[in-house]
Motif scaffolding. Sequence first.
Motif, PDB file in Angstrom:
ATOM      1  N   ASN A 112       4.558  13.653  -0.506  1.00  0.00           N
ATOM      2  CA  ASN A 112       3.310  13.576   0.230  1.00  0.00           C
ATOM      3  C   ASN A 112       2.817  12.114  -0.248  1.00  0.00           C
ATOM      4  O   ASN A 112       2.086  11.527   0.819  1.00  0.00           O
ATOM      5  N   ASP A 113       3.019  11.600  -1.501  1.00  0.00           N
ATOM      6  CA  ASP A 113       2.323  10.083  -1.507  1.00  0.00           C
ATOM      7  C   ASP A 113       2.975   9.145  -0.726  1.00  0.00           C
ATOM      8  O   ASP A 113       2.413   8.108  -0.024  1.00  0.00           O
ATOM      9  N   ALA A 114       4.604   9.351  -0.406  1.00  0.00           N
ATOM     10  CA  ALA A 114       5.157   8.250   0.153  1.00  0.00           C
ATOM     11  C   ALA A 114       4.780   8.425   1.738  1.00  0.00           C
ATOM     12  O   ALA A 114       4.608   7.434   2.399  1.00  0.00           O
ATOM     13  N   THR A 115       4.385   9.606   1.980  1.00  0.00           N
ATOM     14  CA  THR A 115       3.815   9.746   3.637  1.00  0.00           C
ATOM     15  C   THR A 115       2.761   8.800   3.674  1.00  0.00           C
ATOM     16  O   THR A 115       2.808   8.261   4.778  1.00  0.00           O
ATOM     17  N   LYS A 116       1.663   9.053   2.937  1.00  0.00           N
ATOM     18  CA  LYS A 116       0.416   8.389   2.967  1.00  0.00           C
ATOM     19  C   LYS A 116       1.035   6.875   2.926  1.00  0.00           C
ATOM     20  O   LYS A 116       0.287   5.873   3.607  1.00  0.00           O
ATOM     21  N   CYS A 117       1.609   6.309   2.004  1.00  0.00           N
ATOM     22  CA  CYS A 117       2.014   4.786   2.038  1.00  0.00           C
ATOM     23  C   CYS A 117       2.775   4.528   3.465  1.00  0.00           C
ATOM     24  O   CYS A 117       2.363   3.428   3.941  1.00  0.00           O
ATOM     25  N   VAL A 118       3.899   5.411   3.998  1.00  0.00           N
ATOM     26  CA  VAL A 118       4.121   4.915   5.307  1.00  0.00           C
ATOM     27  C   VAL A 118       3.185   4.710   6.386  1.00  0.00           C
ATOM     28  O   VAL A 118       3.183   3.794   7.141  1.00  0.00           O
ATOM     29  N   LEU A 119       2.195   5.638   6.285  1.00  0.00           N
ATOM     30  CA  LEU A 119       0.972   5.529   7.508  1.00  0.00           C
ATOM     31  C   LEU A 119       0.153   4.322   7.111  1.00  0.00           C
ATOM     32  O   LEU A 119      -0.218   3.618   8.113  1.00  0.00           O
ATOM     33  N   VAL A 120      -0.030   4.031   6.119  1.00  0.00           N
ATOM     34  CA  VAL A 120      -0.851   2.810   5.509  1.00  0.00           C
ATOM     35  C   VAL A 120      -0.115   1.510   5.978  1.00  0.00           C
ATOM     36  O   VAL A 120      -0.646   0.535   6.499  1.00  0.00           O
ATOM     37  N   SER A 121       1.411   1.553   5.938  1.00  0.00           N
ATOM     38  CA  SER A 121       2.015   0.403   6.155  1.00  0.00           C
ATOM     39  C   SER A 121       2.006   0.373   7.512  1.00  0.00           C
ATOM     40  O   SER A 121       1.873  -0.768   8.092  1.00  0.00           O
ATOM     41  N   PHE A 122       2.100   1.546   8.464  1.00  0.00           N
ATOM     42  CA  PHE A 122       2.085   1.109   9.794  1.00  0.00           C
ATOM     43  C   PHE A 122       0.549   0.765  10.271  1.00  0.00           C
ATOM     44  O   PHE A 122       0.403  -0.130  11.239  1.00  0.00           O
ATOM     45  N   ASP A 123      -0.419   1.241   9.621  1.00  0.00           N
ATOM     46  CA  ASP A 123      -1.629   0.943   9.919  1.00  0.00           C
ATOM     47  C   ASP A 123      -1.921  -0.723   9.732  1.00  0.00           C
ATOM     48  O   ASP A 123      -2.426  -1.511  10.690  1.00  0.00           O
ATOM     49  N   SER A 124      -1.543  -1.460   8.475  1.00  0.00           N
ATOM     50  CA  SER A 124      -1.322  -2.512   8.590  1.00  0.00           C
ATOM     51  C   SER A 124      -0.575  -3.515   9.520  1.00  0.00           C
ATOM     52  O   SER A 124      -1.228  -4.608   9.854  1.00  0.00           O
TER      53      SER A 124
ATOM     54  N   TRP B 121      -8.171   3.756   2.047  1.00  0.00           N
ATOM     55  CA  TRP B 121      -7.109   2.722   1.548  1.00  0.00           C
ATOM     56  C   TRP B 121      -7.895   1.351   1.339  1.00  0.00           C
ATOM     57  O   TRP B 121      -8.046   0.775   0.279  1.00  0.00           O
ATOM     58  N   SER B 122      -8.673   0.975   2.359  1.00  0.00           N
ATOM     59  CA  SER B 122      -9.321  -0.144   2.280  1.00  0.00           C
ATOM     60  C   SER B 122     -10.174  -0.302   1.179  1.00  0.00           C
ATOM     61  O   SER B 122     -10.341  -1.201   0.369  1.00  0.00           O
ATOM     62  N   GLU B 123     -11.302   0.880   0.959  1.00  0.00           N
ATOM     63  CA  GLU B 123     -12.187   1.053   0.002  1.00  0.00           C
ATOM     64  C   GLU B 123     -11.517   1.084  -1.333  1.00  0.00           C
ATOM     65  O   GLU B 123     -12.099   0.388  -2.119  1.00  0.00           O
ATOM     66  N   GLY B 124     -10.406   1.747  -1.541  1.00  0.00           N
ATOM     67  CA  GLY B 124      -9.650   1.805  -2.912  1.00  0.00           C
ATOM     68  C   GLY B 124      -9.161   0.461  -3.134  1.00  0.00           C
ATOM     69  O   GLY B 124      -9.212   0.322  -4.418  1.00  0.00           O
ATOM     70  N   THR B 125      -8.646  -0.076  -2.403  1.00  0.00           N
ATOM     71  CA  THR B 125      -8.025  -1.607  -2.902  1.00  0.00           C
ATOM     72  C   THR B 125      -9.186  -2.422  -3.220  1.00  0.00           C
ATOM     73  O   THR B 125      -8.875  -3.027  -4.328  1.00  0.00           O
ATOM     74  N   ARG B 126     -10.123  -2.391  -2.468  1.00  0.00           N
ATOM     75  CA  ARG B 126     -11.259  -3.123  -3.157  1.00  0.00           C
ATOM     76  C   ARG B 126     -11.752  -2.901  -4.598  1.00  0.00           C
ATOM     77  O   ARG B 126     -12.208  -3.533  -5.216  1.00  0.00           O
ATOM     78  N   ASP B 127     -11.804  -1.471  -4.644  1.00  0.00           N
ATOM     79  CA  ASP B 127     -12.216  -0.823  -6.006  1.00  0.00           C
ATOM     80  C   ASP B 127     -11.230  -1.530  -7.169  1.00  0.00           C
ATOM     81  O   ASP B 127     -11.448  -1.921  -8.201  1.00  0.00           O
ATOM     82  N   VAL B 128      -9.740  -1.467  -6.790  1.00  0.00           N
ATOM     83  CA  VAL B 128      -8.547  -2.016  -7.585  1.00  0.00           C
ATOM     84  C   VAL B 128      -9.109  -3.458  -7.890  1.00  0.00           C
ATOM     85  O   VAL B 128      -9.089  -3.769  -9.148  1.00  0.00           O
ATOM     86  N   PHE B 129      -9.375  -4.255  -7.022  1.00  0.00           N
ATOM     87  CA  PHE B 129      -9.535  -5.624  -7.193  1.00  0.00           C
ATOM     88  C   PHE B 129     -10.778  -5.955  -8.065  1.00  0.00           C
ATOM     89  O   PHE B 129     -10.685  -6.616  -9.234  1.00  0.00           O
ATOM     90  N   ARG B 130     -11.633  -4.897  -7.947  1.00  0.00           N
ATOM     91  CA  ARG B 130     -13.021  -5.253  -9.039  1.00  0.00           C
ATOM     92  C   ARG B 130     -12.520  -4.814 -10.303  1.00  0.00           C
ATOM     93  O   ARG B 130     -13.080  -5.311 -11.379  1.00  0.00           O
ATOM     94  N   GLN B 131     -11.495  -3.991 -10.493  1.00  0.00           N
ATOM     95  CA  GLN B 131     -11.214  -3.461 -12.051  1.00  0.00           C
ATOM     96  C   GLN B 131     -10.134  -4.532 -12.527  1.00  0.00           C
ATOM     97  O   GLN B 131      -9.895  -4.327 -13.804  1.00  0.00           O
TER      98      GLN B 131
END
Lengths: 237, 237
Positions: free
Chosen positions: A162-174, A218-228
Motif C-alpha cells: 500500500n505504501d509503495a502504491t502511493k509512491c508509484v503514483l507520486v512518482s508518476f505525478d512528478s 504529498w506536496s504539503e507533507g514534503t514542505r513540512d518535512v523541510f521545515r523540520q
Amino acid sequence: MLDSGLIFASDSRTHAGVDNFASFCKMTLFERAGDRVIVLLSSGNLAGTQAVISLLRQRGAREDSPSMWTAESMFDAAIQVSDAMRDVDRRDGQHLADSDIGFNASFILGGQIAGEPPRLFRIYAEGNFIEASAETPYLQTGETKYGKPIIDRVITRSTKLNDATKCVLVSFDSTMRSNLSVGMPIDLLCYKRDSFEAGMRRRFGVGDVYFAELGAQWSEGTRDVFRQLPDLDWASP
Amino acid sequence: MLDSGLIFASDSRTHAGVDNFASFCKMTLFERAGDRVIVLLSSGNLAGTQAVISLLRQRGAREDSPSMWTAESMFDAAIQVSDAMRDVDRRDGQHLADSDIGFNASFILGGQIAGEPPRLFRIYAEGNFIEASAETPYLQTGETKYGKPIIDRVITRSTKLNDATKCVLVSFDSTMRSNLSVGMPIDLLCYKRDSFEAGMRRRFGVGDVYFAELGAQWSEGTRDVFRQLPDLDWASP
C-alpha cells in the motif's frame, strides 16, 4: 518488486510532436487464475509495441505453438516477447530505417508463474533483457528521471504494497508535471505474491479525486518535512 | 529566486568519460560590498567556461572597459557574459567543430546591483539568455531532471531562505545519487535581498556531516509522509 508482490504502472500518452498526441493503454495482462499473472508494459513507437502485443496474443490463441500461456518460467515469457519483437523488427526494421526511424519498442515484463517466485524484466529494443535484483528491485522505461529520486528514497524490498502504491503514483505525478509526453490516464496494477490473480487494478483519469488529493497531500507533507529538517549553520566549516 | 533573496548551488565534477573525472569549482563571485553581488554558475565544456571567466576577470581588472563592475544592471552583466562567450566561440569554435565538438558552455547568472531588485538569468551556449519570472522563479543547467520535482513541490517565491536552502541541498543529493557526472563538493551561496554582500557561503565536501544528516532525515521524513497519505481504495471507480 517487493517481498510482498509487484506493482506496475503506465501512463497512456503517445505522441508525434506536441501538436499530435493521443491516448493508448500501455499495460497488457496475461492472467490464468491459479497459474500465472504476467504484465507487460510497453514504451516507444506505438506501431511497434502494438504489433508485438498482437503477435503475442495470436500465438497465445493457437494451442500448438509456444506462447505466454505455455511459458514454464518468466524467463521463457521474456523470450517470447523478445522473439515477437525480433519478428516485428525483421518485417518493419529496414522500412523504418529507410526513413531514419529505428524500431524502438521496449518493454517491462513482470509477474509470477506457478513454481517460481515473482520476477521482473526490462526488455530492450534489441530484444535482449535484464532482470531486477535485490540491489535494484525496480525498473523504469521511457521518461525515467523525474520519477526516480522518490522511488530511490522510499522503496526497499520490504516496503508494504500500500505504501509503495502511493509512491508509484507520486512518482508518476512528478513526471507528468515536467514532461508533456507523459499523461493521464495512469494504469495501475498491484499483484500480491503467490495470489496468482490480478485482483487490484485501477485506472486514474484526468481529475481523479484520489490522485489529485494524493499529490496535494504529498506536496504539503514534503514542505513540512523541510521545515523540520535542521537548519544549516553557515558559520561551521 | 525568492522574495527574500537568491540561492545558488553548483557541484564540482567535470569529466571526459567515467574513467576521467576531476573537481573544479563552478561558482564565481563578483562582489563589491554595498553595491553589487553577482554570482555566475558554469556548466558544460570546462575549457570554454574557464576562458569566459578569465575574460570577465581580465576585463574587470581594466578600468577603461565595460565589465561586471561597470554594469548598471543585471541585464548589462548578462550581456557582458554573453559577449565574452561569443569572443571565446569566435576564437575556439571552428577548431572544436573540426573535431566534431561544439562550444557548449552555458551559465546561470544572478544577483543584485544597487538600484534594482535581484534578478536571475540563464545564458545559453549561443549567448542568448532568459530571465526567471514569478511563474518560474528558478533555473537549472546541466543534469536538471532528477533534482527538479522536489523544487517544484516545495519552492514558491515566498519560501523562506533557510527552508529553500535545505531543498536545494536535497535536490543536489537526489541528483548525485543517480548521475555520476554530478559530484561533491557542492558550493552553496545564499544572498539576502538588499544586503549587497555575499555573507552566507558554504562548501560541502564528501562526508560532510550536515549534508549526510540532511539526506538521511529527508529520506526518513518522506517515508513517514507516505505512511500518512490515504491508502488507495482499489474497489472505487
